[in-house]
Design a protein around this motif. Sequence first.
Motif, PDB file in Angstrom:
ATOM      1  N   PRO A 188       0.543  -1.033  -0.143  1.00  0.00           N
ATOM      2  CA  PRO A 188      -0.156  -0.066  -0.139  1.00  0.00           C
ATOM      3  C   PRO A 188       0.760   1.384   0.164  1.00  0.00           C
ATOM      4  O   PRO A 188       0.014   2.265  -0.469  1.00  0.00           O
ATOM      5  CB  PRO A 188      -0.860  -0.497   1.506  1.00  0.00           C
ATOM      6  N   ASN A 189       1.967   1.251   0.090  1.00  0.00           N
ATOM      7  CA  ASN A 189       3.031   2.292   0.999  1.00  0.00           C
ATOM      8  C   ASN A 189       3.273   2.913  -0.955  1.00  0.00           C
ATOM      9  O   ASN A 189       4.076   3.369  -0.886  1.00  0.00           O
ATOM     10  CB  ASN A 189       3.912   1.922   1.634  1.00  0.00           C
TER      11      ASN A 189
ATOM     12  N   LEU B 107      -2.288  -5.440 -19.891  1.00  0.00           N
ATOM     13  CA  LEU B 107      -3.103  -4.798 -18.437  1.00  0.00           C
ATOM     14  C   LEU B 107      -3.786  -4.214 -18.218  1.00  0.00           C
ATOM     15  O   LEU B 107      -4.881  -3.288 -17.476  1.00  0.00           O
ATOM     16  CB  LEU B 107      -2.570  -5.451 -17.432  1.00  0.00           C
ATOM     17  N   GLY B 108      -4.212  -2.791 -19.529  1.00  0.00           N
ATOM     18  CA  GLY B 108      -4.577  -1.752 -19.448  1.00  0.00           C
ATOM     19  C   GLY B 108      -4.472  -0.657 -17.917  1.00  0.00           C
ATOM     20  O   GLY B 108      -5.544  -0.194 -17.411  1.00  0.00           O
ATOM     21  N   LEU B 109      -2.946  -0.900 -17.698  1.00  0.00           N
ATOM     22  CA  LEU B 109      -2.247  -0.169 -16.350  1.00  0.00           C
ATOM     23  C   LEU B 109      -2.129   0.772 -16.899  1.00  0.00           C
ATOM     24  O   LEU B 109      -1.178   2.157 -15.872  1.00  0.00           O
ATOM     25  CB  LEU B 109      -1.482  -1.271 -15.942  1.00  0.00           C
ATOM     26  N   LYS B 110      -1.299   1.254 -17.676  1.00  0.00           N
ATOM     27  CA  LYS B 110      -0.449   2.711 -18.308  1.00  0.00           C
ATOM     28  C   LYS B 110      -1.000   3.684 -17.901  1.00  0.00           C
ATOM     29  O   LYS B 110      -0.109   4.637 -17.037  1.00  0.00           O
ATOM     30  CB  LYS B 110      -0.442   3.053 -19.382  1.00  0.00           C
TER      31      LYS B 110
ATOM     32  N   GLN C 150      -5.953   4.015  -4.230  1.00  0.00           N
ATOM     33  CA  GLN C 150      -6.245   4.773  -4.784  1.00  0.00           C
ATOM     34  C   GLN C 150      -7.271   3.765  -5.939  1.00  0.00           C
ATOM     35  O   GLN C 150      -8.453   4.300  -7.299  1.00  0.00           O
ATOM     36  CB  GLN C 150      -5.693   5.795  -6.050  1.00  0.00           C
ATOM     37  N   LEU C 151      -7.174   2.483  -6.029  1.00  0.00           N
ATOM     38  CA  LEU C 151      -7.818   1.704  -7.701  1.00  0.00           C
ATOM     39  C   LEU C 151      -8.866   0.301  -7.472  1.00  0.00           C
ATOM     40  O   LEU C 151      -9.130   0.449  -6.254  1.00  0.00           O
ATOM     41  CB  LEU C 151      -6.515   0.325  -7.973  1.00  0.00           C
ATOM     42  N   SER C 152      -9.762  -0.214  -8.535  1.00  0.00           N
ATOM     43  CA  SER C 152     -10.618  -0.851  -7.865  1.00  0.00           C
ATOM     44  C   SER C 152      -9.756  -1.739  -7.894  1.00  0.00           C
ATOM     45  O   SER C 152      -8.464  -2.391  -8.093  1.00  0.00           O
ATOM     46  CB  SER C 152     -11.746  -0.355  -9.453  1.00  0.00           C
ATOM     47  N   GLY C 153     -11.318  -2.831  -7.184  1.00  0.00           N
ATOM     48  CA  GLY C 153     -10.654  -4.078  -7.686  1.00  0.00           C
ATOM     49  C   GLY C 153     -10.142  -4.710  -8.777  1.00  0.00           C
ATOM     50  O   GLY C 153      -8.630  -5.600  -8.189  1.00  0.00           O
ATOM     51  N   GLY C 154     -10.767  -4.724  -9.288  1.00  0.00           N
ATOM     52  CA  GLY C 154     -10.441  -4.631 -11.199  1.00  0.00           C
ATOM     53  C   GLY C 154      -8.511  -4.375 -11.241  1.00  0.00           C
ATOM     54  O   GLY C 154      -7.769  -5.170 -11.561  1.00  0.00           O
TER      55      GLY C 154
ATOM     56  N   ALA D  52      -3.119  -4.978 -11.565  1.00  0.00           N
ATOM     57  CA  ALA D  52      -1.250  -4.732 -10.661  1.00  0.00           C
ATOM     58  C   ALA D  52      -0.804  -6.080 -10.023  1.00  0.00           C
ATOM     59  O   ALA D  52       0.336  -5.805 -10.484  1.00  0.00           O
ATOM     60  CB  ALA D  52      -2.151  -4.035 -10.080  1.00  0.00           C
ATOM     61  N   ALA D  53      -1.802  -6.619  -9.236  1.00  0.00           N
ATOM     62  CA  ALA D  53      -1.190  -8.157  -9.209  1.00  0.00           C
ATOM     63  C   ALA D  53      -1.030  -8.729  -9.990  1.00  0.00           C
ATOM     64  O   ALA D  53       0.805  -9.938 -10.056  1.00  0.00           O
ATOM     65  CB  ALA D  53      -1.765  -7.846  -7.886  1.00  0.00           C
ATOM     66  N   LEU D  54      -1.588  -8.943 -11.108  1.00  0.00           N
ATOM     67  CA  LEU D  54      -0.735 -10.388 -12.205  1.00  0.00           C
ATOM     68  C   LEU D  54       0.317  -9.405 -13.270  1.00  0.00           C
ATOM     69  O   LEU D  54       1.186 -10.284 -12.684  1.00  0.00           O
ATOM     70  CB  LEU D  54      -1.682 -10.350 -13.323  1.00  0.00           C
ATOM     71  N   ALA D  55       0.217  -8.536 -13.408  1.00  0.00           N
ATOM     72  CA  ALA D  55       1.620  -7.272 -13.827  1.00  0.00           C
ATOM     73  C   ALA D  55       2.295  -8.196 -13.138  1.00  0.00           C
ATOM     74  O   ALA D  55       3.848  -8.958 -13.861  1.00  0.00           O
ATOM     75  CB  ALA D  55       1.224  -6.197 -14.148  1.00  0.00           C
ATOM     76  N   ARG D  56       3.076  -7.517 -11.543  1.00  0.00           N
ATOM     77  CA  ARG D  56       3.328  -7.461 -10.777  1.00  0.00           C
ATOM     78  C   ARG D  56       4.263  -8.799 -10.733  1.00  0.00           C
ATOM     79  O   ARG D  56       5.934  -9.566 -10.710  1.00  0.00           O
ATOM     80  CB  ARG D  56       3.644  -7.338  -9.377  1.00  0.00           C
ATOM     81  N   THR D  57       3.341  -9.957 -10.807  1.00  0.00           N
ATOM     82  CA  THR D  57       3.891 -11.555 -11.391  1.00  0.00           C
ATOM     83  C   THR D  57       4.582 -11.824 -12.649  1.00  0.00           C
ATOM     84  O   THR D  57       5.002 -12.722 -12.527  1.00  0.00           O
ATOM     85  CB  THR D  57       2.306 -12.743 -10.641  1.00  0.00           C
TER      86      THR D  57
END
Length: 255
Positions: free
Chosen positions: A86-87, A117-120, A129-133, A138-143
């Motif tokens: 979160p930080n 992933l549409g995160l740009k 500040q993010l929605s659940g989706g 973001a978690a998928l991208a990090r992995t």
Amino acid sequence: MLKLEHIKKSYDKVTILNDINLEIEDGEIVSILGPSGCGKTTLLNLILGITDADSGKIIFQGEDITNVPMEKRGFNIVFQDYALFPNLNVYQNIVYGLKNKPGITTEEELGEMIELLGLKEHLDKKIDQLSGGQKQRAALARTLVMKPKILLLDEPLSALDGVIKESIKAKIKQIAREYHLTTIIVTHDPEEALTLSDHVLIIDQGRISQYGKPDEIVQTPQNGFVKEFILRQLEIKKNNIYSLFTGFMPDSMVS
């Protein structure tokens, strides 16, 4: 690609998994499906390497990895609660793991993943500040930037609804196909398993009830548990949607 042979696991003398035999081909999407407490998360943890089997073997690309520690297996997981920091902002979360493995993903590949992933437009945002989706993406991208040999997903859609849920399902499929990435998903939702996967593994009380393609499971369930579980869960989902819009429960749900 991945083979489990006679896997058994118990906790405090209670058998959680009993004689699990499974083969997953390279690039497949496989869902592990079953009711709460059936052993599906334990099976995911055994594959990941968090948990050790009491007996049996785990074979990956012809090599016995049963006793290989998690960090050396090269598998990565996206947890149900996303486990984002979160930080940190979205970009910092995505590249966090690359600190320990610099060069594993190029800047071009990173940009492609973010675009896919549409995160740009969200890279500078904090996680709250993010929605659940968006958190799930973001978690998928990090992995994915860590280039896992197998992607493991623990209830990836459970906190999502409607259009967002369908969007994430589509992204998971797209990623698996584009990167030829073997993907294993734990879910309690038959609809998710049947619409997302190449094969579905159904577990009941620690044993395999059926393993097959989605159409095989729907058309030719191998036993009463599979038939009842699949049909009952789909009926509940259908009637929950009905009652949400009408305020009434269909007669089929009244006992």
